[in-house]
Design a protein around this motif. Structure first.
Motif, PDB file in Angstrom:
ATOM      1  N   VAL A 150      20.799-101.381 -63.757  1.00  0.00           N
ATOM      2  CA  VAL A 150      21.521-100.156 -63.412  1.00  0.00           C
ATOM      3  C   VAL A 150      23.040-100.360 -63.402  1.00  0.00           C
ATOM      4  CG1 VAL A 150      21.962 -98.518 -61.533  1.00  0.00           C
ATOM      5  CG2 VAL A 150      19.628 -99.061 -62.182  1.00  0.00           C
ATOM      6  N   PRO A 151      23.581-101.459 -62.830  1.00  0.00           N
ATOM      7  CA  PRO A 151      25.043-101.625 -62.879  1.00  0.00           C
ATOM      8  C   PRO A 151      25.597-101.668 -64.298  1.00  0.00           C
ATOM      9  CG  PRO A 151      24.078-103.120 -61.280  1.00  0.00           C
ATOM     10  CD  PRO A 151      22.939-102.526 -62.048  1.00  0.00           C
ATOM     11  N   SER A 152      24.914-102.381 -65.186  1.00  0.00           N
ATOM     12  CA  SER A 152      25.386-102.479 -66.567  1.00  0.00           C
ATOM     13  C   SER A 152      25.286-101.135 -67.283  1.00  0.00           C
ATOM     14  CB  SER A 152      24.576-103.533 -67.320  1.00  0.00           C
ATOM     15  OG  SER A 152      25.042-103.680 -68.636  1.00  0.00           O
ATOM     16  N   ILE A 153      24.195-100.426 -67.079  1.00  0.00           N
ATOM     17  CA  ILE A 153      24.014 -99.119 -67.736  1.00  0.00           C
ATOM     18  C   ILE A 153      25.022 -98.110 -67.184  1.00  0.00           C
ATOM     19  CG2 ILE A 153      22.411 -97.194 -68.024  1.00  0.00           C
ATOM     20  CD1 ILE A 153      20.133 -99.248 -68.064  1.00  0.00           C
ATOM     21  N   ALA A 154      25.286 -98.158 -65.879  1.00  0.00           N
ATOM     22  CA  ALA A 154      26.291 -97.262 -65.304  1.00  0.00           C
ATOM     23  C   ALA A 154      27.669 -97.570 -65.872  1.00  0.00           C
ATOM     24  CB  ALA A 154      26.301 -97.406 -63.777  1.00  0.00           C
ATOM     25  N   THR A 155      27.948 -98.844 -66.140  1.00  0.00           N
ATOM     26  CA  THR A 155      29.243 -99.223 -66.715  1.00  0.00           C
ATOM     27  C   THR A 155      29.415 -98.652 -68.104  1.00  0.00           C
ATOM     28  OG1 THR A 155      29.279-101.279 -65.432  1.00  0.00           O
ATOM     29  CG2 THR A 155      30.694-101.168 -67.368  1.00  0.00           C
ATOM     30  N   VAL A 156      28.400 -98.817 -68.967  1.00  0.00           N
ATOM     31  CA  VAL A 156      28.516 -98.286 -70.333  1.00  0.00           C
ATOM     32  C   VAL A 156      28.472 -96.759 -70.321  1.00  0.00           C
ATOM     33  CG1 VAL A 156      27.568-100.383 -71.353  1.00  0.00           C
ATOM     34  CG2 VAL A 156      26.030 -98.502 -70.793  1.00  0.00           C
ATOM     35  N   ALA A 157      27.806 -96.176 -69.311  1.00  0.00           N
ATOM     36  CA  ALA A 157      27.820 -94.718 -69.185  1.00  0.00           C
ATOM     37  C   ALA A 157      29.230 -94.228 -68.888  1.00  0.00           C
ATOM     38  CB  ALA A 157      26.856 -94.275 -68.083  1.00  0.00           C
ATOM     39  N   LEU A 158      29.948 -94.962 -68.020  1.00  0.00           N
ATOM     40  CA  LEU A 158      31.335 -94.601 -67.725  1.00  0.00           C
ATOM     41  C   LEU A 158      32.200 -94.723 -68.975  1.00  0.00           C
ATOM     42  CD1 LEU A 158      33.401 -93.795 -65.576  1.00  0.00           C
ATOM     43  CD2 LEU A 158      33.724 -96.225 -65.085  1.00  0.00           C
ATOM     44  N   PHE A 159      32.000 -95.793 -69.748  1.00  0.00           N
ATOM     45  CA  PHE A 159      32.736 -95.946 -71.004  1.00  0.00           C
ATOM     46  C   PHE A 159      32.472 -94.771 -71.936  1.00  0.00           C
ATOM     47  CE2 PHE A 159      32.623-100.877 -70.652  1.00  0.00           C
ATOM     48  CZ  PHE A 159      33.628-100.814 -69.707  1.00  0.00           C
ATOM     49  N   SER A 160      31.208 -94.354 -72.019  1.00  0.00           N
ATOM     50  CA  SER A 160      30.836 -93.256 -72.909  1.00  0.00           C
ATOM     51  C   SER A 160      31.465 -91.940 -72.468  1.00  0.00           C
ATOM     52  CB  SER A 160      29.307 -93.117 -72.950  1.00  0.00           C
ATOM     53  OG  SER A 160      28.915 -91.994 -73.707  1.00  0.00           O
ATOM     54  N   ILE A 161      31.426 -91.672 -71.163  1.00  0.00           N
ATOM     55  CA  ILE A 161      31.982 -90.415 -70.647  1.00  0.00           C
ATOM     56  C   ILE A 161      33.483 -90.350 -70.889  1.00  0.00           C
ATOM     57  CG2 ILE A 161      32.424 -89.111 -68.536  1.00  0.00           C
ATOM     58  CD1 ILE A 161      29.722 -90.159 -67.495  1.00  0.00           C
ATOM     59  N   VAL A 162      34.178 -91.422 -70.528  1.00  0.00           N
ATOM     60  CA  VAL A 162      35.637 -91.443 -70.688  1.00  0.00           C
ATOM     61  C   VAL A 162      36.019 -91.354 -72.161  1.00  0.00           C
ATOM     62  CG1 VAL A 162      37.717 -92.832 -70.351  1.00  0.00           C
ATOM     63  CG2 VAL A 162      36.004 -92.696 -68.545  1.00  0.00           C
ATOM     64  N   GLY A 163      35.316 -92.122 -73.007  1.00  0.00           N
ATOM     65  CA  GLY A 163      35.631 -92.109 -74.431  1.00  0.00           C
ATOM     66  C   GLY A 163      35.400 -90.751 -75.069  1.00  0.00           C
ATOM     67  N   SER A 164      34.272 -90.120 -74.753  1.00  0.00           N
ATOM     68  CA  SER A 164      33.960 -88.810 -75.335  1.00  0.00           C
ATOM     69  C   SER A 164      34.908 -87.731 -74.827  1.00  0.00           C
ATOM     70  CB  SER A 164      32.510 -88.417 -75.011  1.00  0.00           C
ATOM     71  OG  SER A 164      31.604 -89.334 -75.579  1.00  0.00           O
ATOM     72  N   TRP A 165      35.253 -87.796 -73.545  1.00  0.00           N
ATOM     73  CA  TRP A 165      36.110 -86.760 -72.963  1.00  0.00           C
ATOM     74  C   TRP A 165      37.549 -86.872 -73.465  1.00  0.00           C
ATOM     75  CZ3 TRP A 165      35.160 -82.423 -70.337  1.00  0.00           C
ATOM     76  CH2 TRP A 165      36.236 -81.790 -69.721  1.00  0.00           C
ATOM     77  N   ASN A 166      38.063 -88.081 -73.577  1.00  0.00           N
ATOM     78  CA  ASN A 166      39.473 -88.273 -73.938  1.00  0.00           C
ATOM     79  C   ASN A 166      39.738 -88.224 -75.442  1.00  0.00           C
ATOM     80  OD1 ASN A 166      40.349 -88.528 -71.312  1.00  0.00           O
ATOM     81  ND2 ASN A 166      40.274 -90.753 -71.296  1.00  0.00           N
ATOM     82  N   ASP A 167      38.703 -88.312 -76.244  1.00  0.00           N
ATOM     83  CA  ASP A 167      38.897 -88.385 -77.694  1.00  0.00           C
ATOM     84  C   ASP A 167      39.345 -87.032 -78.244  1.00  0.00           C
ATOM     85  OD1 ASP A 167      38.839 -89.175 -80.370  1.00  0.00           O
ATOM     86  OD2 ASP A 167      36.728 -88.625 -80.584  1.00  0.00           O
ATOM     87  N   PHE A 168      40.533 -86.986 -78.803  1.00  0.00           N
ATOM     88  CA  PHE A 168      41.020 -85.777 -79.461  1.00  0.00           C
ATOM     89  C   PHE A 168      41.158 -85.976 -80.972  1.00  0.00           C
ATOM     90  CE2 PHE A 168      44.887 -88.197 -79.012  1.00  0.00           C
ATOM     91  CZ  PHE A 168      45.632 -87.885 -80.136  1.00  0.00           C
ATOM     92  N   TYR A 169      41.242 -87.235 -81.397  1.00  0.00           N
ATOM     93  CA  TYR A 169      41.516 -87.520 -82.805  1.00  0.00           C
ATOM     94  C   TYR A 169      40.342 -87.117 -83.699  1.00  0.00           C
ATOM     95  CZ  TYR A 169      43.734 -89.918 -86.707  1.00  0.00           C
ATOM     96  OH  TYR A 169      44.338 -90.205 -87.897  1.00  0.00           O
ATOM     97  N   SER A 170      39.115 -87.312 -83.211  1.00  0.00           N
ATOM     98  CA  SER A 170      37.943 -86.922 -84.005  1.00  0.00           C
ATOM     99  C   SER A 170      37.949 -85.427 -84.285  1.00  0.00           C
ATOM    100  CB  SER A 170      36.651 -87.317 -83.276  1.00  0.00           C
ATOM    101  OG  SER A 170      36.562 -88.714 -83.140  1.00  0.00           O
TER     102      SER A 170
END
Length: 297
Positions: free
Chosen positions: A195-215
């Motif tokens: 769960v800690p590792s999956i929550a970490t990559v989930a945070l990476f995914s959320i931040v990356g998807s939300w902040n991405d404007f270039y795509s």
């Protein structure tokens, strides 16, 4: 002597707290200045009079953003994108990390697949080939063009894979003795332990998807299909356009309260709010997930 050591220890602790608080303020003050600029008048911002307190307080920059139908449409697109990308990322990461966490005896060709993943992470195809693939698949101007090119984040796969490797084999062996199949072992043993590792990559995914404007700039040509970050990045104040559009004197006076500096500051504040709501929920897993997923036995 013991008392002297205790005083020294307390002084060291106070010094550490002072340094940490000072560094935190150094990081916080620029952000607070941005908030103050977003609530200040365009004249005060242009005159460089805004510090940590808004000057001639106004919410005109936020009204320009919020009173826009397209803003809320783009907000909804970004929310949907984050939800779909999060589910797809976690599913593919876990399904790829689980077999790669096995030994070479259990999974032949494991090292070859890991080598290909690392090579793809370091040497990707580039923007133009990726665009041509997305175009060939007919995904332009669709939400899938924002999700599928990054559906398998390789760094996250490696992070979860190493976390899986650290899980005791005895747990898997016990589950197999009880008659569990590979997928049952994955979902009932490995995932609850990771769960800690999956929550970490989930945070990476959320931040990356939300902040991405270039795509959005690359794959989306219709403004109505812009995600939020792409849309607010494209916002600007143009008095000339309002004059050509024949806007009323009231509309012109309202927009005069906003400059591009105010608007850009408001963009940053609006963009950060959802992340500030999500991060406290997942941050307690962040350090544990990164440390344990980065070290291989």
């Amino acid at each position: 002597m013991i008392q002297n050591r205790s005083i020294k220890a307390r002084m060291r602790t106070l010094l550490i707290y002072f340094i940490v608080i000072s560094l935190a303020l150094l990081c916080l003050l620029p952000l607070w200045n941005i908030v103050a600029i977003s609530f200040s008048s365009s004249a005060a911002v242009s005159a460089n009079r805004v510090g940590l307190i808004p000057v001639q307080f106004t919410t005109a920059a936020y009204q320009k953003i919020m009173d826009d139908v397209q803003f809320w449409r783009s907000f909804g697109i970004s929310v949907i994108r984050v939800i779909i990308a999060l589910g797809l990322n976690i599913l593919l990461i876990v399904l790829m990390a689980y077999p790669l966490s096995k030994t070479k005896r259990e999974f032949r060709g494991r090292n070859i697949y890991i080598g290909l993943l690392i090579f793809a992470m370091l040497f990707n195809g580039g923007m133009i080939p990726t665009y041509l693939v997305v175009k060939k698949l007919g995904l332009l101007n669709s939400i899938w063009s924002l999700i599928l090119p990054g559906a398998v984040p390789i760094f996250s796969v490696i992070l979860v894979m190493n976390f899986f490797i650290g899980i005791p084999k005895s747990l898997e062996e016990a589950a197999i003795i009880d008659g569990a199949k590979p997928l049952q072992v994955l979902f009932r043993v490995y995932i609850p332990c990771a769960v800690p590792s999956i929550a970490t990559v989930a945070l990476f995914s959320i931040v990356g998807s939300w902040n991405d404007f270039y795509s959005g700039l690359i794959y989306i040509t219709k403004i109505k299909n812009y995600p939020l970050m792409t849309y607010i990045q494209s916002l600007s104040v143009s008095i000339e356009e309002l004059l050509r559009a024949g806007k009323s004197a009231t509309a012109l006076s309202n927009v005069m309260e906003v400059s591009n500096q105010n608007l850009n500051a408001a963009k940053i504040v609006v963009a950060v709010i959802p992340l500030l709501m999500i991060y406290p929920i997942l941050q307690r897993y962040l350090i544990t997930g990164i440390v344990m997923g980065s070290v291989k036995e």
